[in-house]
Design a protein around this motif. Structure first.
Motif, short mmCIF file in Angstrom:
data_model
loop_
_atom_site.label_atom_id
_atom_site.label_comp_id
_atom_site.label_asym_id
_atom_site.label_seq_id
_atom_site.Cartn_x
_atom_site.Cartn_y
_atom_site.Cartn_z
N UNK A 1 0.85 -1.28 -0.08
CA UNK A 1 0.03 -0.17 0.20
C UNK A 1 0.98 1.27 -0.16
N UNK A 2 0.21 2.41 -0.39
CA UNK A 2 1.02 3.59 -0.32
C UNK A 2 1.48 4.05 1.32
N UNK A 3 2.37 4.74 1.61
CA UNK A 3 2.64 5.18 3.00
C UNK A 3 1.52 5.67 3.75
N UNK A 4 0.69 6.44 3.02
CA UNK A 4 -0.40 7.15 4.06
C UNK A 4 -1.30 6.08 4.38
N UNK A 5 -1.92 4.98 3.33
CA UNK A 5 -2.71 3.93 3.40
C UNK A 5 -2.04 2.87 4.51
N UNK A 6 -0.85 2.70 4.44
CA UNK A 6 -0.44 1.93 5.39
C UNK A 6 -0.44 2.02 6.75
N UNK B 1 -15.09 2.31 18.12
CA UNK B 1 -13.87 1.44 17.10
C UNK B 1 -14.71 1.61 15.44
N UNK B 2 -15.97 1.54 15.35
CA UNK B 2 -16.61 1.36 14.16
C UNK B 2 -16.15 2.46 13.04
N UNK B 3 -16.20 3.84 13.73
CA UNK B 3 -15.68 4.89 12.70
C UNK B 3 -14.15 4.94 12.49
N UNK B 4 -13.47 4.39 13.52
CA UNK B 4 -11.96 4.36 13.42
C UNK B 4 -11.57 3.38 12.51
N UNK B 5 -12.39 2.34 12.08
CA UNK B 5 -11.97 1.42 10.89
C UNK B 5 -12.42 1.64 9.72
N UNK B 6 -13.20 2.98 9.56
CA UNK B 6 -13.75 3.27 8.19
C UNK B 6 -12.64 3.34 7.34
N UNK C 1 -9.92 1.10 2.45
CA UNK C 1 -8.73 0.89 1.58
C UNK C 1 -8.67 -0.49 1.20
N UNK C 2 -9.15 -1.41 2.10
CA UNK C 2 -9.01 -2.92 1.89
C UNK C 2 -10.25 -3.63 1.08
N UNK C 3 -10.02 -4.73 0.38
CA UNK C 3 -11.21 -5.14 0.03
C UNK C 3 -11.95 -5.74 0.83
N UNK C 4 -13.23 -6.02 0.52
CA UNK C 4 -14.36 -6.62 1.47
C UNK C 4 -13.55 -7.81 2.29
N UNK C 5 -13.17 -8.83 1.33
CA UNK C 5 -12.55 -9.99 1.97
C UNK C 5 -11.38 -9.84 2.92
N UNK C 6 -10.36 -8.90 2.37
CA UNK C 6 -9.59 -8.55 3.27
C UNK C 6 -9.88 -7.99 4.69
N UNK C 7 -10.72 -6.98 4.53
CA UNK C 7 -11.28 -6.37 5.79
C UNK C 7 -11.75 -7.38 6.70
N UNK C 8 -12.99 -8.07 6.25
CA UNK C 8 -13.65 -9.06 6.95
C UNK C 8 -12.80 -10.14 7.59
N UNK C 9 -11.64 -10.61 6.81
CA UNK C 9 -11.00 -11.76 7.41
C UNK C 9 -10.19 -11.24 8.44
N UNK C 10 -9.43 -10.02 8.33
CA UNK C 10 -8.78 -9.32 9.27
C UNK C 10 -9.41 -9.16 10.70
N UNK D 1 -5.74 -9.14 6.83
CA UNK D 1 -5.94 -8.19 5.76
C UNK D 1 -4.66 -8.67 4.69
N UNK D 2 -3.60 -9.20 4.99
CA UNK D 2 -2.65 -9.45 3.95
C UNK D 2 -2.75 -10.98 3.20
N UNK D 3 -3.69 -11.77 3.78
CA UNK D 3 -3.78 -12.86 3.35
C UNK D 3 -4.68 -12.88 1.85
#
Length: 326
Positions: free
Chosen positions: A207-212, A261-266, A271-280, A322-324
């Motif tokens: 990912x970009x430095x900001x997204x990471x 936590x909900x808005x903090x994870x927005x 940034x992530x795909x739905x699969x990566x976000x939910x799996x994380x 998220x990286x899987x």
């Protein structure tokens, strides 16, 4: 008496809305002067207008106090979970008072953001240089441990020593209280640090430095919300320990922490795909749940060390998940 369209039966014309409002106000004033109506029984629009403004002001004041209280709770959590020199933030904040986690634990996710902010900002800056991702990740992990005083890493190593270095509950608790590190603790700490650096390097590479940096902040917020969840869910293994000394979060506090936590994870959700976000999220929840269950079986509940281990493993679980997947 006769009927004419637009007229009343007695010959008078009906009142328009403006005239009707003037008529009602005049009639109300006359009733007050003659004693037929008291201000308390007045149900006209004037009384509604007069009371709506104070109610609005009271609601605004209440919301302002709630935000101020949440900011004070966040500051208290930051002081407890880190070595950041944070001064008094508002009138409700008392830096000299002992933290009361029955209430302030709701702000643990926000404190996780604040504690990880120096490491995330440093990593974002380094990401725009030509340093390899592995070097950036090592410096980010080191900065995060320095800010927190390696508080949760110490808990993870103590848990590994106690859970796997003894056969009885009493002996496990005794080992966990010992400040010295054993073979199991050293091995767990080594694996944890290596895995964290490897995952952060992959994060800064993909990912970009900001997204990471935003994803790192999300993992720190989520892991502390799950810490609060397991803290409330299980009994305390050591009544005189750190997890009991400053109060145990209530069920309402856990609900508030999860809502925070909900808005903090927005940002992570965008940034992530739905699969990566939910799996994380699922792996983070599973890591926190399994750590709590093992602690319940091994020592009969949670301690401060167990909560530190939950935070470490849940944060790693979110990064791992998220990286899987792409």
């Amino acid at each position: 008496m006769f009927l004419v369209p637009g007229l009343l039966v007695d010959g008078r014309q009906p009142l328009g809305p403006v005239k009707r409002l003037i008529y009602n106000r005049t009639l109300t004033k006359l009733k007050r002067r003659t004693g037929l109506m008291s201000p308390e029984t007045d149900q006209t629009s004037d009384s509604g207008l007069s009371t709506s403004a104070p109610n609005t002001r009271n609601r605004g004041k209440k919301y302002g106090l709630e935000i101020e209280g949440l900011a004070a709770d966040t500051a208290a959590c930051v002081r407890f979970f880190s070595r950041l020199p944070l001064s008094k933030v508002n009138a409700q904040d008392d830096p000299s008072a002992a933290p009361d986690f029955t209430r302030i634990a709701r702000a643990a996710p926000l404190a996780g953001i604040a504690v990880a902010l120096p490491a995330a900002g440093f990593g974002m800056f380094l990401g725009f240089t030509h340093l390899p991702p592995l070097a950036v990740a090592a410096l980010v992990a080191g900065t995060l441990a320095m800010v927190t005083g390696a508080l949760h890493e110490d808990g993870l190593s103590d848990v590994a020593d106690g859970f796997f270095g003894a056969a009885t509950r009493e002996k496990r608790l005794q080992i966990m209280k010992d400040s010295r590190i054993g073979a199991f603790g050293a091995l767990a700490l080594l694996i944890s640090v290596l895995l964290r650096v490897a995952l952060l390097a992959a994060l800064w590479q993909r990912f970009s430095p900001a997204d990471a940096a935003l994803l790192l902040l999300g993992s720190e917020a989520l892991s502390r919300a799950l810490l609060v969840w397991q803290w409330e869910k299980h009994p305390l293994a050591r009544p005189e320990g750190l997890a009991a000394r400053f109060g145990k979060p209530e069920h309402q506090t856990v609900q508030q922490a999860l809502l925070v936590t909900i808005p903090l994870l927005l940002p992570a959700a965008l940034i992530l795909s739905i699969e990566a976000f939910l799996l994380g999220i699922l792996i983070a929840i599973g890591a926190a749940y399994l750590t709590g269950r093992i602690a319940l079986d091994k020592i009969g509940g949670t301690t401060g060390d167990v909560l530190g281990a939950i935070q470490q493993l849940a944060g790693l679980g979110f990064l791992f998940g998220m990286l899987m997947v792409p």
